[in-house]
Scaffold this active site. Structure first.
Site, mmCIF file in Angstrom:
data_model
loop_
_atom_site.group_PDB
_atom_site.id
_atom_site.type_symbol
_atom_site.label_atom_id
_atom_site.label_comp_id
_atom_site.label_asym_id
_atom_site.label_seq_id
_atom_site.Cartn_x
_atom_site.Cartn_y
_atom_site.Cartn_z
ATOM 1 N N LYS A 173 -2.049 35.800 53.898
ATOM 2 C CA LYS A 173 -3.159 35.106 53.234
ATOM 3 C C LYS A 173 -3.405 33.794 53.941
ATOM 4 O O LYS A 173 -2.468 33.022 54.192
ATOM 5 C CB LYS A 173 -2.810 34.847 51.775
ATOM 6 C CG LYS A 173 -3.802 33.917 51.083
ATOM 7 C CD LYS A 173 -3.706 33.983 49.600
ATOM 8 C CE LYS A 173 -2.844 32.909 49.030
ATOM 9 N NZ LYS A 173 -3.180 32.615 47.627
HETATM 10 C C1 R5P Z 1 -1.853 28.413 46.513
HETATM 11 O O1 R5P Z 1 -0.871 27.819 46.749
HETATM 12 C C2 R5P Z 1 -1.815 29.550 45.659
HETATM 13 O O2 R5P Z 1 -0.946 30.478 46.218
HETATM 14 C C3 R5P Z 1 -3.150 30.209 45.353
HETATM 15 O O3 R5P Z 1 -2.870 31.498 44.963
HETATM 16 C C4 R5P Z 1 -4.131 30.288 46.486
HETATM 17 O O4 R5P Z 1 -4.443 29.025 46.965
HETATM 18 C C5 R5P Z 1 -5.384 31.072 46.110
HETATM 19 O O5 R5P Z 1 -6.053 30.467 45.099
HETATM 20 P P1 R5P Z 1 -7.431 29.716 45.301
HETATM 21 O O6 R5P Z 1 -8.458 30.784 45.549
HETATM 22 O O7 R5P Z 1 -7.655 28.981 44.032
HETATM 23 O O8 R5P Z 1 -7.300 28.825 46.504
#
Ligand code: R5P
Length: 262
Positions: A173
């Site tokens: 990711k």
């Molecule tokens: C971040 O540390 C987290 O793992 C979140 O899951 C990630 O950032 C994704 O969430 P968002 O779309 O709110 O950035």
């Protein structure tokens, strides 16, 4: 050793029908505490979960806030141990593989911080987690972060994604950036994007569209869904982009019509 279980779990996360996924990220509390929109995680998750291909969250929220009868694959965040008040990159492991198995996790997620204080430790933690995941047939997702002073661009995010892939992860990711296809093309495992801070719905749909157009296998989106004015409409609009190749405009029309109940 058979890899059937690992591949089967991965196929629960990335849907074979489209080769893509809409992961709903609700793990923010592990370092942010009661994030806006996630003060009562169960209430946030309940109406959204039917539209999510999988949930990314901690064991604490899973146990307390998700009904055991809900049929949704879980990607369990197993790294943390820091808060926004301290150096974030000093993460360690906070969930044993046995507990992940008890919780029926389909995947394990761990953050790495390349170019930051915790680089070495988080990378070695990732490699150890891959060993455990391989042993029990559970895929590992690397959540990539770069040092504070580093741009979130192809150079640094690409470095981070490639290192994660080299250490053996099954899914990465990262953040979307200009020339994103370079990151995808130099990373031999599927890449999904985080949504990042809340932006207007049209912008978030454009981000999802650009990411999948440039080769992402989907999104792992949190705030742009659960902080939306209409989260249930928004997750369906995101799905239309990721799985049905809707344009941002078509997806926004869907968002508006679902939001207005028409
Ligand atoms: C971040 O540390 C987290 O793992 C979140 O899951 C990630 O950032 C994704 O969430 P968002 O779309 O709110 O950035």
């Amino acid at each position: 050793m058979s890899s059937w279980g690992l591949k089967n779990r991965l196929a629960r996360i990335i849907k074979p029908q489209t080769g893509r996924t809409v992961m709903l990220a609700v793990d923010h509390g592990y370092f942010l505490g009661p994030t806006s929109g996630l003060e009562k995680p169960g209430e946030t998750i309940e109406p959204l979960v039917q539209f999510a291909d999988c949930l990314m969250l901690t064991r604490g929220v899973l146990r307390s806030s998700v009904d055991t009868a809900v049929d949704v694959p879980i990607v369990l965040r197993v790294s943390g141990g820091t808060s926004i008040l301290k150096e974030l990159s000093n993460e360690g492991r906070f969930t044993a593989i046995e507990d992940a198995i008890r919780l029926n996790a389909s995947g394990l997620a761990l953050s790495i911080f390349v170019g930051a204080e915790g680089e070495r430790e988080t990378l070695l933690n990732l490699a150890a987690l891959v060993d455990e995941g391989e042993k029990y047939g559970i895929p590992v997702l690397a959540v990539t972060a770069v040092g504070k002073e580093m741009a979130r661009d192809t150079r640094y995010l690409g470095l981070c994604c490639r290192i994660a892939a080299e250490l053996g992860v099954h899914l990465v990711k990262t953040y979307y950036c200009e020339n994103f296809e370079k990151i995808v093309n130099s990373c031999p495992v599927p890449v999904v994007i985080a949504g990042g801070k809340k932006v207007p719905e049209m912008e978030a749909l454009q981000l999802a569209f650009n990411a999948v157009r440039d080769g992402a296998s989907g999104v792992d989106m949190g705030r742009n869904i659960f902080q939306s004015e209409a989260p249930v409409a928004m997750i369906q609009a995101v799905r239309s982009v990721v799985h049905e190749r809707a344009t941002p405009e078509q997806a926004y029309d869907l968002y508006e019509s679902l939001k207005n109940g028409s």
